[in-house]
Design an enzyme around this catalytic site. Structure first.
Site, PDB file in Angstrom:
ATOM      1  N   CYS A   9     -34.724  49.927 -19.627  1.00 38.56           N
ATOM      2  CA  CYS A   9     -34.076  49.235 -20.745  1.00 38.56           C
ATOM      3  C   CYS A   9     -34.196  50.135 -21.979  1.00 38.56           C
ATOM      4  CB  CYS A   9     -34.653  47.834 -20.961  1.00 38.56           C
ATOM      5  SG  CYS A   9     -36.387  47.787 -21.436  1.00 38.56           S
ATOM      6  N   ASN A  12     -38.500  49.474 -23.270  1.00 36.61           N
ATOM      7  CA  ASN A  12     -39.505  49.405 -22.193  1.00 36.61           C
ATOM      8  C   ASN A  12     -40.699  48.520 -22.582  1.00 36.61           C
ATOM      9  OD1 ASN A  12     -41.540  51.735 -20.203  1.00 36.61           O
ATOM     10  ND2 ASN A  12     -40.524  49.891 -19.561  1.00 36.61           N
ATOM     11  N   CYS A  14     -39.777  44.850 -23.118  1.00 36.57           N
ATOM     12  CA  CYS A  14     -39.349  43.473 -22.802  1.00 36.57           C
ATOM     13  C   CYS A  14     -38.702  43.385 -21.417  1.00 36.57           C
ATOM     14  CB  CYS A  14     -38.372  42.939 -23.850  1.00 36.57           C
ATOM     15  SG  CYS A  14     -39.127  42.634 -25.471  1.00 36.57           S
ATOM     16  N   ARG A  15     -37.449  43.839 -21.299  1.00 35.92           N
ATOM     17  CA  ARG A  15     -36.683  43.570 -20.075  1.00 35.92           C
ATOM     18  C   ARG A  15     -37.158  44.377 -18.869  1.00 35.92           C
ATOM     19  NH1 ARG A  15     -31.044  44.851 -22.603  1.00 35.92           N
ATOM     20  NH2 ARG A  15     -32.448  46.299 -23.679  1.00 35.92           N
ATOM     21  N   SER A  16     -37.292  45.713 -19.012  1.00 34.57           N
ATOM     22  CA  SER A  16     -37.625  46.496 -17.808  1.00 34.57           C
ATOM     23  C   SER A  16     -39.055  46.268 -17.316  1.00 34.57           C
ATOM     24  CB  SER A  16     -37.297  47.986 -17.983  1.00 34.57           C
ATOM     25  OG  SER A  16     -37.987  48.568 -19.047  1.00 34.57           O
ATOM     26  N   ASP A 124     -30.900  41.329 -24.564  1.00 30.04           N
ATOM     27  CA  ASP A 124     -32.183  41.827 -25.063  1.00 30.04           C
ATOM     28  C   ASP A 124     -32.939  40.719 -25.806  1.00 30.04           C
ATOM     29  OD1 ASP A 124     -34.306  43.168 -26.148  1.00 30.04           O
ATOM     30  OD2 ASP A 124     -33.133  44.980 -26.557  1.00 30.04           O
TER      31      ASP A 124
HETATM   32  P1  4NP Z   1     -36.240  46.027 -24.450  1.00 28.28           P
HETATM   33  O1  4NP Z   1     -36.191  45.342 -25.888  1.00 28.28           O
HETATM   34  O2  4NP Z   1     -35.193  47.124 -24.463  1.00 28.28           O
HETATM   35  O3  4NP Z   1     -35.885  44.920 -23.519  1.00 28.28           O
HETATM   36  O4  4NP Z   1     -37.644  46.543 -24.282  1.00 28.28           O
HETATM   37  C1  4NP Z   1     -36.377  46.027 -27.114  1.00 28.28           C
HETATM   38  C2  4NP Z   1     -37.651  46.158 -27.607  1.00 28.28           C
HETATM   39  C3  4NP Z   1     -37.845  46.774 -28.838  1.00 28.28           C
HETATM   40  C4  4NP Z   1     -36.757  47.237 -29.557  1.00 28.28           C
HETATM   41  C5  4NP Z   1     -35.481  47.086 -29.040  1.00 28.28           C
HETATM   42  C6  4NP Z   1     -35.293  46.493 -27.826  1.00 28.28           C
HETATM   43  N1  4NP Z   1     -36.955  47.828 -30.816  1.00 28.28           N
HETATM   44  O5  4NP Z   1     -35.969  47.988 -31.566  1.00 28.28           O
HETATM   45  O6  4NP Z   1     -38.106  48.158 -31.177  1.00 28.28           O
END
Ligand code: 4NP
Length: 150
Positions: A9, A12, A14-16, A124
């Site tokens: 994702c 790294n 939340c989703r992955s 997300d």
């Molecule tokens: P992920 O979510 O891609 O599912 O891990 C996010 C976590 C943090 C951020 C963006 C997306 N960020 O902007 O810090």
């Protein structure tokens, strides 16, 4: 034969990691031989554990993500894994930009493995705050992927 699967994702956190944590637990229950990892297309959270609200939502469903740590996706991952799974089109675009010449490793969106959710990506939750939606989608997609590998 062990199948090596990488979930990717943006951050790294939340989703992955949720995808990895849910899939590895369900694959173990199903007796599948798999190796799993997850990575982010960004380097923003390298070394960090999954986001606390994401871990809490996963734990409430019996999935422990606490051992996972963020790392950045690299071109070497095309060699190291048999299947690379992004969470949305933007992830797939970032992954494909690093594909080495001649690499045939498949890259798919996780929701491709289930027709039950009506979704074509995993939104997300860092922005939507809907951590349960993430888990609903990764649980359904994990079962679909396990059925595909069995
Ligand atoms: P992920 O979510 O891609 O599912 O891990 C996010 C976590 C943090 C951020 C963006 C997306 N960020 O902007 O810090």
């Amino acid at each position: 034969m062990t199948t090596r699967i990488l979930f990717v994702c943006l951050g790294n956190i939340c989703r992955s990691p949720s995808a990895e944590g849910v899939f590895r637990a369900l694959a173990a229950e199903a007796g599948l031989e798999v190796e799993t990892d997850s990575a982010g297309t960004s380097d923003w959270h390298v070394g960090n554990p999954p986001y606390a609200p994401m871990q809490a939502a996963a734990k409430a469903r019996g999935f422990d993500l606490s051992d996972l740590r963020a790392r950045q996706f690299t071109a070497r991952d095309f060699e190291a894994f048999d299947l690379i799974i992004g969470m949305d089109d933007s992830n797939v675009g970032s992954i494909e930009r690093l594909r080495p010449a001649g690499s045939q490793t498949p890259v798919q969106i996780f929701t491709d493995f289930t027709s039950e959710t009506g979704m074509d990506h995993v939104p997300d939750p860092y922005y939507t705050r809907d951590f349960d939606q993430t888990l609903d989608l990764v649980q359904a997609a994990s079962l679909g992927l396990i059925a595909r590998l069995s």
